[in-house]
Design a protein around this motif. Structure first.
Motif, PDB file in Angstrom:
ATOM      1  N   MET A   1     -82.037  -1.700  -5.458  1.00  0.00           N
ATOM      2  CA  MET A   1     -83.217  -2.026  -6.558  1.00  0.00           C
ATOM      3  C   MET A   1     -83.141  -0.859  -7.556  1.00  0.00           C
ATOM      4  O   MET A   1     -83.340   0.323  -7.191  1.00  0.00           O
ATOM      5  N   PHE A   2     -83.105  -1.168  -8.909  1.00  0.00           N
ATOM      6  CA  PHE A   2     -83.148  -0.124  -9.713  1.00  0.00           C
ATOM      7  C   PHE A   2     -84.457   0.148 -10.472  1.00  0.00           C
ATOM      8  O   PHE A   2     -85.397  -0.572 -10.586  1.00  0.00           O
ATOM      9  N   ASP A   3     -84.684   1.394 -10.614  1.00  0.00           N
ATOM     10  CA  ASP A   3     -86.080   1.901 -11.203  1.00  0.00           C
ATOM     11  C   ASP A   3     -85.863   2.271 -12.861  1.00  0.00           C
ATOM     12  O   ASP A   3     -85.088   2.915 -13.269  1.00  0.00           O
ATOM     13  N   ILE A   4     -86.613   1.439 -13.744  1.00  0.00           N
ATOM     14  CA  ILE A   4     -86.528   1.695 -15.044  1.00  0.00           C
ATOM     15  C   ILE A   4     -87.673   2.133 -15.503  1.00  0.00           C
ATOM     16  O   ILE A   4     -89.002   1.582 -15.222  1.00  0.00           O
ATOM     17  N   LEU A   5     -87.777   3.253 -16.355  1.00  0.00           N
ATOM     18  CA  LEU A   5     -88.837   3.657 -17.091  1.00  0.00           C
ATOM     19  C   LEU A   5     -89.021   3.175 -18.343  1.00  0.00           C
ATOM     20  O   LEU A   5     -88.027   3.224 -19.308  1.00  0.00           O
ATOM     21  N   VAL A   6     -90.164   2.431 -18.882  1.00  0.00           N
ATOM     22  CA  VAL A   6     -90.607   1.975 -20.028  1.00  0.00           C
ATOM     23  C   VAL A   6     -91.384   2.752 -20.843  1.00  0.00           C
ATOM     24  O   VAL A   6     -92.598   3.195 -20.208  1.00  0.00           O
ATOM     25  N   VAL A   7     -90.894   3.335 -21.982  1.00  0.00           N
ATOM     26  CA  VAL A   7     -91.648   4.427 -22.804  1.00  0.00           C
ATOM     27  C   VAL A   7     -92.139   3.625 -23.939  1.00  0.00           C
ATOM     28  O   VAL A   7     -91.264   3.393 -25.029  1.00  0.00           O
ATOM     29  N   GLU A   8     -93.276   3.393 -24.315  1.00  0.00           N
ATOM     30  CA  GLU A   8     -93.831   2.374 -25.384  1.00  0.00           C
ATOM     31  C   GLU A   8     -95.224   2.783 -25.616  1.00  0.00           C
ATOM     32  O   GLU A   8     -95.929   2.692 -24.573  1.00  0.00           O
ATOM     33  N   ASP A   9     -95.416   3.207 -26.811  1.00  0.00           N
ATOM     34  CA  ASP A   9     -96.875   3.479 -26.986  1.00  0.00           C
ATOM     35  C   ASP A   9     -97.871   2.327 -27.109  1.00  0.00           C
ATOM     36  O   ASP A   9     -99.076   2.170 -26.947  1.00  0.00           O
ATOM     37  N   ASP A  10     -97.311   1.047 -27.557  1.00  0.00           N
ATOM     38  CA  ASP A  10     -98.017  -0.137 -27.664  1.00  0.00           C
ATOM     39  C   ASP A  10     -98.134  -0.795 -26.232  1.00  0.00           C
ATOM     40  O   ASP A  10     -97.253  -1.109 -25.668  1.00  0.00           O
ATOM     41  N   LYS A  11     -99.727  -0.880 -25.966  1.00  0.00           N
ATOM     42  CA  LYS A  11     -99.854  -1.349 -24.534  1.00  0.00           C
ATOM     43  C   LYS A  11     -99.573  -2.530 -24.472  1.00  0.00           C
ATOM     44  O   LYS A  11     -98.834  -2.993 -23.153  1.00  0.00           O
ATOM     45  N   ASN A  12     -99.421  -3.621 -25.375  1.00  0.00           N
ATOM     46  CA  ASN A  12     -99.202  -4.964 -25.008  1.00  0.00           C
ATOM     47  C   ASN A  12     -97.666  -5.182 -24.858  1.00  0.00           C
ATOM     48  O   ASN A  12     -97.295  -5.562 -23.992  1.00  0.00           O
ATOM     49  N   THR A  13     -96.960  -4.333 -25.898  1.00  0.00           N
ATOM     50  CA  THR A  13     -95.513  -4.478 -25.606  1.00  0.00           C
ATOM     51  C   THR A  13     -95.085  -3.885 -24.208  1.00  0.00           C
ATOM     52  O   THR A  13     -93.911  -4.410 -23.764  1.00  0.00           O
ATOM     53  N   ARG A  14     -95.711  -2.753 -24.070  1.00  0.00           N
ATOM     54  CA  ARG A  14     -95.249  -1.831 -22.669  1.00  0.00           C
ATOM     55  C   ARG A  14     -95.591  -2.834 -21.525  1.00  0.00           C
ATOM     56  O   ARG A  14     -94.629  -3.051 -20.619  1.00  0.00           O
ATOM     57  N   LYS A  15     -96.647  -3.550 -21.547  1.00  0.00           N
ATOM     58  CA  LYS A  15     -96.939  -4.555 -20.367  1.00  0.00           C
ATOM     59  C   LYS A  15     -95.891  -5.694 -20.150  1.00  0.00           C
ATOM     60  O   LYS A  15     -95.493  -6.349 -19.251  1.00  0.00           O
ATOM     61  N   LEU A  16     -95.596  -6.161 -21.585  1.00  0.00           N
ATOM     62  CA  LEU A  16     -94.665  -7.309 -21.576  1.00  0.00           C
ATOM     63  C   LEU A  16     -93.197  -6.993 -20.998  1.00  0.00           C
ATOM     64  O   LEU A  16     -92.489  -7.797 -20.272  1.00  0.00           O
ATOM     65  N   LEU A  17     -92.905  -6.035 -21.470  1.00  0.00           N
ATOM     66  CA  LEU A  17     -91.628  -5.311 -21.047  1.00  0.00           C
ATOM     67  C   LEU A  17     -91.559  -5.105 -19.533  1.00  0.00           C
ATOM     68  O   LEU A  17     -90.484  -5.553 -18.953  1.00  0.00           O
ATOM     69  N   THR A  18     -92.620  -4.405 -19.051  1.00  0.00           N
ATOM     70  CA  THR A  18     -92.477  -4.127 -17.527  1.00  0.00           C
ATOM     71  C   THR A  18     -92.535  -5.734 -16.521  1.00  0.00           C
ATOM     72  O   THR A  18     -92.150  -5.628 -15.647  1.00  0.00           O
ATOM     73  N   THR A  19     -93.423  -6.522 -17.354  1.00  0.00           N
ATOM     74  CA  THR A  19     -93.575  -7.775 -16.597  1.00  0.00           C
ATOM     75  C   THR A  19     -92.081  -8.509 -16.480  1.00  0.00           C
ATOM     76  O   THR A  19     -91.749  -9.153 -15.429  1.00  0.00           O
ATOM     77  N   ILE A  20     -91.543  -8.697 -17.654  1.00  0.00           N
ATOM     78  CA  ILE A  20     -90.155  -8.957 -17.638  1.00  0.00           C
ATOM     79  C   ILE A  20     -89.321  -8.547 -16.853  1.00  0.00           C
ATOM     80  O   ILE A  20     -88.411  -9.139 -16.085  1.00  0.00           O
ATOM     81  N   LEU A  21     -89.298  -7.410 -16.672  1.00  0.00           N
ATOM     82  CA  LEU A  21     -88.242  -6.411 -15.888  1.00  0.00           C
ATOM     83  C   LEU A  21     -88.652  -6.538 -14.287  1.00  0.00           C
ATOM     84  O   LEU A  21     -87.691  -6.904 -13.453  1.00  0.00           O
ATOM     85  N   LYS A  22     -89.651  -6.828 -13.929  1.00  0.00           N
ATOM     86  CA  LYS A  22     -90.341  -6.893 -12.646  1.00  0.00           C
ATOM     87  C   LYS A  22     -89.913  -8.499 -12.224  1.00  0.00           C
ATOM     88  O   LYS A  22     -89.496  -8.539 -10.962  1.00  0.00           O
ATOM     89  N   ASN A  23     -89.725  -9.247 -13.126  1.00  0.00           N
ATOM     90  CA  ASN A  23     -89.624 -10.750 -12.717  1.00  0.00           C
ATOM     91  C   ASN A  23     -88.211 -10.873 -12.575  1.00  0.00           C
ATOM     92  O   ASN A  23     -87.723 -11.813 -11.944  1.00  0.00           O
ATOM     93  N   HIS A  24     -87.470  -9.756 -12.965  1.00  0.00           N
ATOM     94  CA  HIS A  24     -85.880  -9.981 -12.752  1.00  0.00           C
ATOM     95  C   HIS A  24     -85.430  -8.878 -11.794  1.00  0.00           C
ATOM     96  O   HIS A  24     -84.400  -8.668 -11.637  1.00  0.00           O
TER      97      HIS A  24
END
Length: 225
Positions: A1-24
């Protein structure tokens, strides 16, 4: 399993990205800016970074430049609302590997991430696996169904290049320059000859094929995904 670091200052965008990545199926880490990302990288294993451009304290350009100057080869996919060509060029100049402008299609994002991780694995291990076929860059050998075959250097390099970038079209001139060198005395007909040799050699392999793109050049199509 790969580990991805999401670097984003906007909280909503950051959470959306992490949710999508976790779901995949990806593990995710989060950072709000470049400085926080550097701290995360110091204490965690990361396979790839998804990075916003405009952030407080340290922006995406500065973070990428810092990592590359330190010798890091971490794959970096940059995201930005900016569609200015100058900004895109700046990203590649400082060392990003790919770039998406917001808003973006999440399926495209996932495909880009998959491609970057595959290329990173190839570079790290000097090996490329396509279905039941394994190419070993160190020995110029191809293993298929338990049989090992050593290829002539140019044939191997040509096959490795095409399979590393599936569906990407390379002109004969591009392949000549990279595989034979710009000062080689051979002409573009040499590429055709080597392509035909590869097709004959692997005519019974169903995991990939080398396709002629009329008027342009060649591409490899993978059938293992």
């Amino acid at each position: 399993m790969f580990d991805i670091l999401v670097v984003e200052d906007d909280k909503n965008t950051r959470k959306l990205l992490t949710t999508i990545l976790k779901n995949h199926g990806y593990n995710t880490l989060e950072a709000r800016d470049g400085e926080e990302a550097l701290d995360m990288l110091d204490h965690n294993h990361v396979d790839l970074m998804v990075l916003d451009v405009m952030m407080p304290r340290m922006d995406g350009f500065s973070l990428t430049r810092t990592l590359r100057e330190a010798g890091s080869q971490l794959p970096i996919l940059m995201l930005s609302a900016k569609q200015n060509v100058v900004d895109i060029k700046q990203g590649f100049v400082v060392g990003i590997d790919d770039y998406l402008t917001k808003p973006f299609d999440f399926d495209v994002l996932l495909l880009r991430i998959k491609a970057l991780l595959r290329r990173s694995k190839i570079v790290t291990e000097n090996k490329l696996v396509v279905g039941q076929v394994e190419l070993d860059y160190n020995s110029y050998t191809v293993i298929y169904k338990g049989t090992t075959e050593q290829l002539p250097q140019k044939e191997f390099l040509l096959l490795f290049k095409l399979l590393s970038y599936p569906d990407m079209v390379f002109t004969r001139l591009q392949l000549m320059d990279e595989i034979w060198g710009m000062d080689a005395e051979s002409d573009e007909h040499t590429v055709n000859v080597h392509i035909n040799r590869l097709r004959t050699r692997f005519q019974d392999v169903r995991d990939f094929e080398i396709v002629t793109v009329r008027g342009l050049g060649y591409k490899a199509v993978r059938h293992d995904e």
